[in-house]
Scaffold this active site. Structure first.
Site, PDB file in Angstrom:
ATOM      1  N   GLU A   1      47.836  51.526  85.120  1.00 40.41           N
ATOM      2  CA  GLU A   1      48.156  50.121  85.087  1.00 40.41           C
ATOM      3  C   GLU A   1      48.213  49.731  86.447  1.00 40.41           C
ATOM      4  O   GLU A   1      48.306  50.061  87.377  1.00 40.41           O
ATOM      5  CB  GLU A   1      49.758  50.164  84.795  1.00 40.41           C
TER       6      GLU A   1
ATOM      7  N   TYR B   1      57.359  59.785  81.678  1.00 36.77           N
ATOM      8  CA  TYR B   1      57.997  60.592  80.686  1.00 36.77           C
ATOM      9  C   TYR B   1      57.497  59.903  79.322  1.00 36.77           C
ATOM     10  O   TYR B   1      57.517  60.620  78.338  1.00 36.77           O
ATOM     11  CB  TYR B   1      59.521  60.663  80.753  1.00 36.77           C
ATOM     12  N   PRO B   2      57.202  58.548  79.022  1.00 34.14           N
ATOM     13  CA  PRO B   2      56.779  58.165  77.832  1.00 34.14           C
ATOM     14  C   PRO B   2      55.471  58.759  77.386  1.00 34.14           C
ATOM     15  O   PRO B   2      55.146  58.805  76.310  1.00 34.14           O
ATOM     16  CB  PRO B   2      56.561  56.796  78.173  1.00 34.14           C
TER      17      PRO B   2
ATOM     18  N   ALA C   1      51.474  50.939  78.669  1.00 35.31           N
ATOM     19  CA  ALA C   1      51.942  51.872  77.857  1.00 35.31           C
ATOM     20  C   ALA C   1      51.492  53.185  78.362  1.00 35.31           C
ATOM     21  O   ALA C   1      50.269  53.417  78.271  1.00 35.31           O
ATOM     22  CB  ALA C   1      51.617  51.426  76.398  1.00 35.31           C
ATOM     23  N   GLU C   2      52.316  54.305  78.964  1.00 37.73           N
ATOM     24  CA  GLU C   2      51.926  55.299  79.460  1.00 37.73           C
ATOM     25  C   GLU C   2      51.394  56.202  78.292  1.00 37.73           C
ATOM     26  O   GLU C   2      50.566  57.270  78.809  1.00 37.73           O
ATOM     27  CB  GLU C   2      52.930  55.917  80.187  1.00 37.73           C
TER      28      GLU C   2
ATOM     29  N   HIS D   1      61.959  55.824  90.822  1.00 29.15           N
ATOM     30  CA  HIS D   1      60.653  55.528  91.832  1.00 29.15           C
ATOM     31  C   HIS D   1      60.670  56.816  92.887  1.00 29.15           C
ATOM     32  O   HIS D   1      59.877  56.626  93.726  1.00 29.15           O
ATOM     33  CB  HIS D   1      60.711  54.239  92.520  1.00 29.15           C
TER      34      HIS D   1
ATOM     35  N   GLN E   1      52.105  55.152  87.534  1.00 28.11           N
ATOM     36  CA  GLN E   1      52.564  54.168  88.539  1.00 28.11           C
ATOM     37  C   GLN E   1      53.540  54.958  89.421  1.00 28.11           C
ATOM     38  O   GLN E   1      53.299  54.871  90.668  1.00 28.11           O
ATOM     39  CB  GLN E   1      52.977  52.968  87.931  1.00 28.11           C
ATOM     40  N   PHE E   2      54.656  55.616  88.840  1.00 25.00           N
ATOM     41  CA  PHE E   2      55.643  56.305  89.599  1.00 25.00           C
ATOM     42  C   PHE E   2      55.986  57.514  88.863  1.00 25.00           C
ATOM     43  O   PHE E   2      55.854  57.377  87.595  1.00 25.00           O
ATOM     44  CB  PHE E   2      56.757  55.201  89.902  1.00 25.00           C
TER      45      PHE E   2
ATOM     46  N   GLY F   1      58.870  58.551  87.693  1.00 26.15           N
ATOM     47  CA  GLY F   1      59.616  58.291  86.545  1.00 26.15           C
ATOM     48  C   GLY F   1      59.097  57.491  85.499  1.00 26.15           C
ATOM     49  O   GLY F   1      59.961  57.344  84.400  1.00 26.15           O
ATOM     50  N   PHE F   2      57.943  57.146  85.558  1.00 25.01           N
ATOM     51  CA  PHE F   2      57.210  56.399  84.373  1.00 25.01           C
ATOM     52  C   PHE F   2      56.109  57.249  83.653  1.00 25.01           C
ATOM     53  O   PHE F   2      55.514  56.967  82.823  1.00 25.01           O
ATOM     54  CB  PHE F   2      56.605  55.407  84.786  1.00 25.01           C
TER      55      PHE F   2
HETATM   56  C1  LIG Z   1      57.573  52.843  81.800  1.00 21.66           C
HETATM   57  C2  LIG Z   1      57.131  51.889  83.083  1.00 21.66           C
HETATM   58  N1  LIG Z   1      55.870  51.912  83.348  1.00 21.66           N
HETATM   59  C3  LIG Z   1      55.588  51.247  84.562  1.00 21.66           C
HETATM   60  C4  LIG Z   1      56.605  50.669  85.288  1.00 21.66           C
HETATM   61  C5  LIG Z   1      56.193  49.905  86.599  1.00 21.66           C
HETATM   62  N2  LIG Z   1      56.553  48.168  86.337  1.00 21.66           N
HETATM   63  C6  LIG Z   1      57.524  47.848  86.899  1.00 21.66           C
HETATM   64  S1  LIG Z   1      57.496  46.091  85.975  1.00 21.66           S
HETATM   65  C7  LIG Z   1      56.107  46.355  85.537  1.00 21.66           C
HETATM   66  C8  LIG Z   1      55.257  45.274  84.887  1.00 21.66           C
HETATM   67  C9  LIG Z   1      56.242  44.545  83.674  1.00 21.66           C
HETATM   68  O1  LIG Z   1      55.791  43.330  83.349  1.00 21.66           O
HETATM   69  P1  LIG Z   1      56.408  42.506  82.150  1.00 21.66           P
HETATM   70  O2  LIG Z   1      56.887  43.285  80.943  1.00 21.66           O
HETATM   71  O3  LIG Z   1      55.515  41.456  81.865  1.00 21.66           O
HETATM   72  O4  LIG Z   1      57.877  42.024  82.970  1.00 21.66           O
HETATM   73  P2  LIG Z   1      57.877  41.002  84.264  1.00 21.66           P
HETATM   74  O5  LIG Z   1      57.774  42.030  85.235  1.00 21.66           O
HETATM   75  O6  LIG Z   1      56.580  40.263  84.257  1.00 21.66           O
HETATM   76  O7  LIG Z   1      58.985  40.447  84.191  1.00 21.66           O
HETATM   77  C10 LIG Z   1      55.565  47.609  85.572  1.00 21.66           C
HETATM   78  C11 LIG Z   1      54.099  48.041  85.164  1.00 21.66           C
HETATM   79  C12 LIG Z   1      57.843  50.888  84.622  1.00 21.66           C
HETATM   80  N3  LIG Z   1      59.011  50.016  85.568  1.00 21.66           N
HETATM   81  N4  LIG Z   1      58.189  51.483  83.573  1.00 21.66           N
END
Ligand SMILES: Cc1ncc(C[n+]2csc(CCOP(=O)(O)OP(=O)(O)O)c2C)c(N)n1
Ligand SMILES: Cc1ncc(C[n+]2csc(CCOP(=O)(O)OP(=O)(O)O)c2C)c(N)n1
Ligand SMILES: [Mg+2]
Ligand SMILES: [Mg+2]
Lengths: 328, 384, 328, 384
Positions: free
Chosen positions: A31, A90-91, A61-62, A131, A84-85, A87-88
């Site tokens: 991502e 696990y999916p 989507a991990e 994080h 990315q971090f 904690g992400f």
């Molecule tokens: C499972 C997961 N993967 C990655 C992240 C890191 N992350 C935080 S916000 C974000 C983007 C989210 O985009 P969107 O769903 O469009 O919401 P917006 O931030 O634009 O409100 C990402 C990749 C996360 N929080 N959770």
């Protein structure tokens, strides 16, 4: 030999760049790794130079990142996933544990899954929930995976290249709070100073062995320096490989010092230190002057960032562990 | 009556049953050929030989299946997931593939594997418990079985992304353009991985045909538990085409799959095919369907049998006669005997080989554990 | 006191039935748990008696099972999830680790998540891949969860009721190859013989302590009987609770015997036995006559079923562990 | 010119921009009221007072957001996810809720929380790092923030299944019938959990409104990376209605959300609302959007500002004048000062409280570790 000063972050970038230059089958997926260069900028500049087919911005989507990367590996690619971090991840756990880890065995060797899953891990950066975690034990417990953690720029540069070259899946942990630490080394050296799965005695000592990996290695070295001023000599081992565990380096040291302190940020219960303790006790039963002491995160969900200093093993807690080992 | 009226009256119409008007059919359950403006062209060039070989495949895999069932009942297999009723869906789609296309099966695609040229022992080996698969997917471009529901949808998508990265879509060169086909069931459609595969495949225009065998059941749960609307419409939500085909009609399945593979190869991205069919048997030999479904339903589906349908057609059109059908049955007898003998000869590997393929590269723990195991075994031999 | 003879499977059914009768907020959710009664028939008859709202056949998606169950818990229900087999829990891993385990802490106690996730686990039933795994360490390592494993019918009957009554999330492991083992006990007894998180000394002994949980408890008892014929007295502990770990029962025994053998089906690396070894060594350093011996699954993906006997700890391997402990 | 022609010429038409013809709008970017046959009825009864309070909410939460940003820049917060540009989507939908409806937010719904009556300190507390949330969701029927993308979609669905099990849908009693609203972003639509939530919600007719704020970006990735087609159409694949509303139009957002909540409450199951909006700022304070998006895009969206739009409308309709707008700004100044003071007073809890809420019931490890920690701390105090 010309050396360059480089951060751990940039060392990873340079290592991946070399791997990509060497082998057109190396592709990156994750991502925000394209134009943005990832939230930690580890892939900065790579999409510009290698194109969108080799530095792939994935949908959010991990499981998809890891599952499609596995499919690419089956097609002959060598994918490097960025999570990315910590904690992400696990999916993607099902894909990692039931597919990535087991595919080679399932095919009785007919299928190779040369892929790397990069995970920035650990705390200390003042971030909100998810994080700052240290999920390495989940992966080290999973047969079929190899799990490593780098701790310094030169290792980062080499280990990522070695991981990409490895024909087994490698879970690659990066100590995110050390990304900006600098190191000086020869980026163009022809070969890695050591194998990917070898531990490194980063400081020789005689009284107590201290072993850890990733972000705490620096802290252990600081503790060793502090201990020296009080006349205690610590031998510091950077584990580097969590699975396979380079146990011989630890037992050799413990046979000398008779005392071992294990350090990790992860919750102590069923963490790497537990396994090290079990193996060292098995193998060095008569050499140990004290039980293996574990200095680790608490057995609670990672706390809010303003409280994380209470959670993370710091210099004092390591020295306290050393004292406890010496008290026997 | 005008000539036209007569012609219209004689023209058979599809009999879609509960598959609904969107279901594509080329052969009625009675084996009458119905024409379809879009799909006739895919079957026009099939010769009588081709159709007879379709029939042979159907009969052989039904026999394979019966043999798997029997072997399980006799304790030679640990488990057997039957494909009974799904033969046409599997042979029709499998025969539509080109050799360089790549297949990701679930655990029930013995029929697809067979038409890909897999040694039928492959799946027996797995269910006998002598390996977890153990074949080389590259040999027949047929991947290992995936038991975790839906996981392979992402592998297929990633593989297809790789095909595209290789430049093997949309070139117009039939030897080069490559499609991937991914099998899964109606139940699998609910798994997050399958939806994520739809997202990725659409986002990257991956040349993958998602082939869902809707056999109406996921163990004990009817398809209505997974979806309110026909499953082929799931694709709409992700912006790619979805089609429903009569999965008990080998001609329609063949035609629709060919069409969709061509679309995928052309670079347009994914397509979803829902093959509307029925699981005539239990979920696996471990299952007891009398607990959850009524036999009237099964009885009704017997009238839609995929093999009888093709047989009627072949007989009616004079493309095959009793001697042919008899010959195929005899071939099946021989095939079954061979299968059985082969299965019984599948030996369990010695214990110490457990450590051989956990990793591709040398691994100190594997060596240490293997050595310890051998020493431990030897200690018993010494003791005796 | 009238006792009944019942299988472990039926004991779980009867325990759940009692919980459902007592509290209308108890609901069950999982794949095929309705008319079919689950692939192991543990919920047999319950949908018929309690209706489709309380025994919910879920769509085929495990993250969905756990995630929606968590939502129901937030609405005031006490959901009990059934995961069909050990190897199919991983799609729900993110929900379990990042949501179920952490929700209470996230809300600083304002939110309770009283839910149970039932997982049949372990091998020995001749099944294909993913049907014989022992994933307990993943959960025991996760702070915020409680993890237990039953080993016999009476415990099964009580433990499932206690787990449902617990206000924390409980991962509940069921030894699938013992489902048909029978036990005789008073199903209508007013109270459980012991707390959910207490270990049970199932056989007293003096020479070596043997500790395990779930399916291996029976094997340990067989080993103890065999050892007795050779004059060795084993104390056998059924752990029951993996997290929190009832360490005091183990250390009390080890202080007596001086020797400990830990048994598990899971791969040894970072398994429960590693943690027990680490803690026992820490707490009983001067009591131990021998290092803690671990008898565990190999560090490979679970093998094909015809080879599983080589993988699983059996009576001989336990006795071999005992011999190794006694050799010191 | 006929009277009719004049009337037609004067009737404003929606200005949907790249939101496309399916986008529902009641106020043009210039603040002109356009009528919509289906949705006018939901705003007809709104009084001038109501509209002024909408305006006030918009202004206050924009100020809250600015303050969050400033506090982060000054090191008082660890991170701040800005809602700039999304105020109407949040206030419009939040105001459409009834008190007994239940909200599952992501990490950006400070505006929804505010209109639900949450203490604005709640989200500051989280981003300051003194708790991971720490509020009681039952107080305002506003759940804790969820940071793992998409996870809350399943919680919302399960909660809604519980509402239905409680018998609180389709009774016709407005005090009883309850809906759940679940917020997520365009990026989140790709997560398996969100698709699974769609499957479950449809299968169980769960009274949940999935409210997707499509702010065009998921950190650095444009929405086109997640979907080929407009996101509201995702619902089609799962057999429930999906609508696109102009998320910068508070009237339309309010009306459409009300409509969808009513549908959910009636027992028809889920609805998807895509609020078409724009993230005017960076993803969070940790982000640098200049790396991946052009400023021209941002400039273009400035013309669609949700607050100016309502302001023009209020002014033009004579429902508010300068003194009102000034009073709101002044209120916002006070609100901001209070926020800031409140934030600075949010103290870090003592270390030993870390163990207090890991478990609801007694846990021996918590007690042991807490005690060890206190002893360890005390050892330093002794040493000093
Ligand atoms: C499972 C997961 N993967 C990655 C992240 C890191 N992350 C935080 S916000 C974000 C983007 C989210 O985009 P969107 O769903 O469009 O919401 P917006 O931030 O634009 O409100 C990402 C990749 C996360 N929080 N959770
Ligand atoms: C992730 C996962 N959950 C549960 C199972 C157990 N299981 C095996 S087959 C099956 C039903 C599959 O139904 P469907 O997708 O319709 O395929 P079919 O068996 O009908 O061909 C289930 C629940 C599994 N294999 N994987
Ligand atoms: Mg099915
Ligand atoms: Mg977004």
């Amino acid at each position: 030999m010309a050396t360059t000063k480089m951060t751990l972050a940039k060392s990873l970038t340079s290592g991946m760049r070399k791997a990509m230059e060497r082998d057109p089958k190396v592709v990156l997926i994750g991502e925000d790794i394209g134009k943005l260069g990832g939230v930690f900028r580890i892939t900065e500049g790579l999409q510009k130079d290698f194109g969108e087919d080799r530095v792939i911005d994935s949908p959010l989507a991990e499981s998809g990142i890891v599952g499609t990367a596995l499919g690419m590996a089956l097609r002959g690619y060598r994918p490097v996933c960025e999570i990315q971090f910590d904690g992400f991840v696990y999916p993607a756990f099902d894909q990692i544990v039931s597919q990535v880890a087991k595919m080679h065995a399932r095919g009785l060797g007919a299928v190779r899954v040369p892929m790397v899953i990069r995970i920035p891990f650990g705390g200390g950066i003042g971030s909100p929930e998810h994080h700052s975690e240290s999920p390495e034990a989940y992966f080290a417990h999973t047969a079929g995976l190899r799990t490593v953690a780098c701790s310094n720029p030169e290792d980062a540069h080499w280990m990522i290249q070695q991981a990409i070259e490895c024909d087994d899946p490698v879970i690659f942990f990066e100590p995110k709070r050390r990304y900006h630490d600098k190191g000086e080394y020869d980026v163009d050296a022809a070969a890695a100073p050591r194998g990917l799965f070898e531990a490194n005695v980063v400081r020789a000592g005689t009284d107590v062995t201290v072993v850890g990996y990733g972000p705490v290695v620096k802290t252990m070295l600081e503790a060793a320096a502090a201990a020296e001023t009080e006349g205690t000599s610590l031998e510091v081992i950077d584990l580097r490989s969590l699975s396979p565990l380079p146990i011989d380096v630890i037992t050799a040291s413990v046979r000398k010092t008779g005392r071992l302190v294990c350090v990790q940020e992860a919750s102590s219960f069923l963490g790497m230190s537990s396994e090290i303790s079990a193996q060292v006790t098995e193998q060095c039963f008569y050499d140990l002057e004290a039980p293996v002491i574990r200095v680790a995160g608490a057995n609670i969900p990672y706390p809010p960032s303003r409280m994380e200093d209470n959670f993370l093993p710091d210099l004092d807690r390591i020295l306290d562990g050393v004292d406890r080992a010496l008290a026997y | 009556m005008s000539d036209k009226a007569v012609a219209e009256r004689q023209e058979p119409t599809p009999s879609v049953g509960d598959g609904g008007p969107d279901m594509i059919q080329l052969l009625t359950p009675e084996g009458q050929r119905v024409s379809h403006p879009d799909y006739d062209k895919y079957v026009e060039n099939l010769t009588a030989d081709d159709l007879r070989s379709f029939y042979r495949d159907l009969v052989l895999i039904r026999r394979l299946d019966a043999e798997g069932y029997a072997l399980q009942r006799q304790g030679e297999l640990g488990l057997w997931p039957s494909l009974l009723g799904q033969e046409a869906a599997q042979v029709g789609s499998g025969r539509a593939l080109r050799p360089h296309d790549f297949v990701f099966p679930t655990y029930r695609e013995h029929g697809v594997g067979f038409v890909r040229g897999m040694d039928p022992q492959s799946s027996l080996q797995l269910f006998r418990g002598v390996s977890q698969g153990g074949w080389d997917p590259k040999e027949n471009n047929f991947h290992l079985y995936t038991i975790v529901i839906g996981a392979q949808a992402l592998h297929a998508t990633g593989y297809a992304m790789g095909v595209k990265m290789d430049g093997n879509v949309g070139t117009g060169d039939p030897e080069r353009d490559t499609a991937v086909i991914c099998y899964f069931g109606d139940g699998a459609s609910s798994q997050g991985d399958v939806s994520e595969a739809f997202v990725y495949a659409a986002s990257f225009d991956a040349p993958v045909v998602f082939f869902c065998q809707n056999n109406q059941w996921a163990i004990s749960e009817p398809v209505t538990k997974q979806t309110r609307i026909p499953l082929f419409q799931r694709a709409r939500g992700f912006g790619f085409p979805g089609l429903r085909v009569d999965g008990n009609d080998i001609l329609a399945t063949y035609a629709v799959t060919k069409h969709c593979l061509d679309m995928a190869r052309s670079g347009n991205g994914p397509v979803l095919v829902e093959a509307y069919t029925y699981r005539m048997g239990a979920h696996t030999t471990a299952d007891d369907p009398t607990k959850y479904r009524i036999s009237a339903e099964v009885e009704q589906w017997k009238f839609r049998d995929p093999i009888l349908r093709l047989k009627s057609y072949l007989a009616h059109e004079g493309m095959a006669d009793e001697s042919f059908f008899k010959a195929v049955d005899e071939e099946a007898d021989g095939f079954a005997a061979e299968l059985r003998a082969g299965c019984l000869s599948l030996e369990t590997m010695p214990g110490h080989t457990m450590w051989d393929h956990a990793y591709a590269e040398d691994h100190p723990v594997m060596e240490a554990e293997r050595a310890a195991f051998l020493a431990y075994q030897a200690s018993f031999e010494e003791a005796n």
